[in-house]
Design a protein around this motif. Sequence first.
Motif, PDB file in Angstrom:
ATOM      1  N   UNK A  49      32.725  41.510  50.533  1.00  0.00           N
ATOM      2  CA  UNK A  49      31.481  41.043  49.885  1.00  0.00           C
ATOM      3  C   UNK A  49      31.204  39.598  50.281  1.00  0.00           C
ATOM      4  N   UNK A  50      29.982  39.313  50.705  1.00  0.00           N
ATOM      5  CA  UNK A  50      29.627  37.946  51.098  1.00  0.00           C
ATOM      6  C   UNK A  50      29.522  37.025  49.890  1.00  0.00           C
ATOM      7  N   UNK A  51      29.905  35.764  50.085  1.00  0.00           N
ATOM      8  CA  UNK A  51      29.898  34.812  48.969  1.00  0.00           C
ATOM      9  C   UNK A  51      29.274  33.491  49.401  1.00  0.00           C
ATOM     10  N   UNK A  52      28.344  32.999  48.582  1.00  0.00           N
ATOM     11  CA  UNK A  52      27.810  31.645  48.773  1.00  0.00           C
ATOM     12  C   UNK A  52      28.096  30.862  47.495  1.00  0.00           C
ATOM     13  N   UNK A  53      28.820  29.745  47.639  1.00  0.00           N
ATOM     14  CA  UNK A  53      29.100  28.862  46.506  1.00  0.00           C
ATOM     15  C   UNK A  53      28.188  27.651  46.630  1.00  0.00           C
ATOM     16  N   UNK A  54      27.335  27.469  45.641  1.00  0.00           N
ATOM     17  CA  UNK A  54      26.298  26.450  45.719  1.00  0.00           C
ATOM     18  C   UNK A  54      26.552  25.313  44.726  1.00  0.00           C
ATOM     19  N   UNK A  55      26.518  24.103  45.260  1.00  0.00           N
ATOM     20  CA  UNK A  55      26.556  22.856  44.485  1.00  0.00           C
ATOM     21  C   UNK A  55      27.653  22.856  43.412  1.00  0.00           C
ATOM     22  N   UNK A  56      27.291  22.892  42.093  1.00  0.00           N
ATOM     23  CA  UNK A  56      28.341  22.706  41.079  1.00  0.00           C
ATOM     24  C   UNK A  56      29.333  23.870  41.019  1.00  0.00           C
ATOM     25  N   UNK A  57      29.057  24.965  41.743  1.00  0.00           N
ATOM     26  CA  UNK A  57      30.067  26.033  41.842  1.00  0.00           C
ATOM     27  C   UNK A  57      31.294  25.556  42.619  1.00  0.00           C
ATOM     28  N   UNK A  98      36.682  31.903  55.678  1.00  0.00           N
ATOM     29  CA  UNK A  98      36.950  33.337  55.625  1.00  0.00           C
ATOM     30  C   UNK A  98      37.948  33.592  54.516  1.00  0.00           C
ATOM     31  N   UNK A  99      37.709  34.641  53.761  1.00  0.00           N
ATOM     32  CA  UNK A  99      38.676  35.016  52.722  1.00  0.00           C
ATOM     33  C   UNK A  99      38.702  36.529  52.641  1.00  0.00           C
ATOM     34  N   UNK A 116      32.843  36.828  54.429  1.00  0.00           N
ATOM     35  CA  UNK A 116      32.344  35.552  54.918  1.00  0.00           C
ATOM     36  C   UNK A 116      31.961  34.730  53.693  1.00  0.00           C
ATOM     37  N   UNK A 117      32.328  33.451  53.728  1.00  0.00           N
ATOM     38  CA  UNK A 117      32.039  32.555  52.607  1.00  0.00           C
ATOM     39  C   UNK A 117      31.327  31.331  53.146  1.00  0.00           C
ATOM     40  N   UNK A 177      18.883  30.273  52.686  1.00  0.00           N
ATOM     41  CA  UNK A 177      18.413  31.594  53.083  1.00  0.00           C
ATOM     42  C   UNK A 177      19.265  32.161  54.230  1.00  0.00           C
ATOM     43  N   UNK A 178      19.542  31.326  55.226  1.00  0.00           N
ATOM     44  CA  UNK A 178      20.345  31.783  56.362  1.00  0.00           C
ATOM     45  C   UNK A 178      21.800  32.033  55.959  1.00  0.00           C
ATOM     46  N   UNK A 179      22.267  31.273  54.967  1.00  0.00           N
ATOM     47  CA  UNK A 179      23.641  31.491  54.457  1.00  0.00           C
ATOM     48  C   UNK A 179      23.732  32.858  53.797  1.00  0.00           C
ATOM     49  N   UNK A 180      22.724  33.197  52.986  1.00  0.00           N
ATOM     50  CA  UNK A 180      22.728  34.500  52.299  1.00  0.00           C
ATOM     51  C   UNK A 180      22.674  35.624  53.328  1.00  0.00           C
ATOM     52  N   UNK A 181      21.795  35.485  54.334  1.00  0.00           N
ATOM     53  CA  UNK A 181      21.685  36.523  55.379  1.00  0.00           C
ATOM     54  C   UNK A 181      22.996  36.681  56.143  1.00  0.00           C
ATOM     55  N   UNK A 182      23.614  35.540  56.446  1.00  0.00           N
ATOM     56  CA  UNK A 182      24.828  35.608  57.276  1.00  0.00           C
ATOM     57  C   UNK A 182      26.001  36.215  56.523  1.00  0.00           C
ATOM     58  N   UNK A 183      26.248  35.744  55.297  1.00  0.00           N
ATOM     59  CA  UNK A 183      27.408  36.299  54.567  1.00  0.00           C
ATOM     60  C   UNK A 183      27.187  37.764  54.190  1.00  0.00           C
TER      61      UNK A 183
END
Length: 245
Positions: free
Chosen positions: A105-113, A208-209, A213-214, A236-242
């Motif tokens: 599962x793709x993961x994007x951690x944003x700012x305060x995450x 990578x985990x 893709x993270x 947007x590109x981060x979401x598409x890529x992961x």
Amino acid sequence: MKTLFHLLLIISLSCGLGLFSSCNQDKEMNVLLIVGGHDFDEVPFYAMLDKLPGVTYDVAEHPNAYTRLKPGLIDRYDVILLYDMPTEIPEDAKEDFVSMLENGKGLVALHHAFCSYDSWPEYTNIIGGRYHHFPWQKNGKEQPPSTYKHDIGMDIKVMDTKHPVTKGISDFQIMDEAYGGTEILENVHPLLGTDESASGPLVGWTNNYGNAKVVTLTLGHDKQAWENPNFTRILSQAISWVGGK
Ligand SMILES: [Zn+2]
């Protein structure tokens, strides 16, 4: 009309074969956004997300967000977008979190995450770094806690202009909150850097985990960042890529 039909057929077949690199961005991404544990200006944040091309999202808020990570329930999402900041996580939620990443599962951690889960060391390995709320050790030397400073004008350098997350982005400026004195693991792949003294040297990287893709982006505190077209394009590109299959 028949010609148009054939053209559309050819394009869709070519996308399926991955012949057009842009097709991945055309795929609808089902995102599970996780919030809670840190306030944010909700109306402009959701307005920014609503405008991201090809993204649909559900919102899960702590403390009930973890139930959505259960096997079976998580399958409907391509990407998990973290914009939360809890300090604790139950043991069974840790297992579900790790297992969804092992399953790709793709993961994007944003700012305060970036600042979540003081008591869960594995989270550092997942997102490739840590904001330390307490003194920490680096190579046997005690380091002071990490810092945050609002409304910092930062020059951002794109460190990998060919990566799908940063493709098409030139060096840019942003007014945002800066996190300083943070830990960033050596094995991450740097995407965005800054020499702003209030910030750590990296503000965006991939990791990578398991089979996942993270992407971690420490930018994104408020609408000064959310209205920056470089920020929204990178997100947007981060979401598409992961989320890419
Ligand atoms: Zn913030």
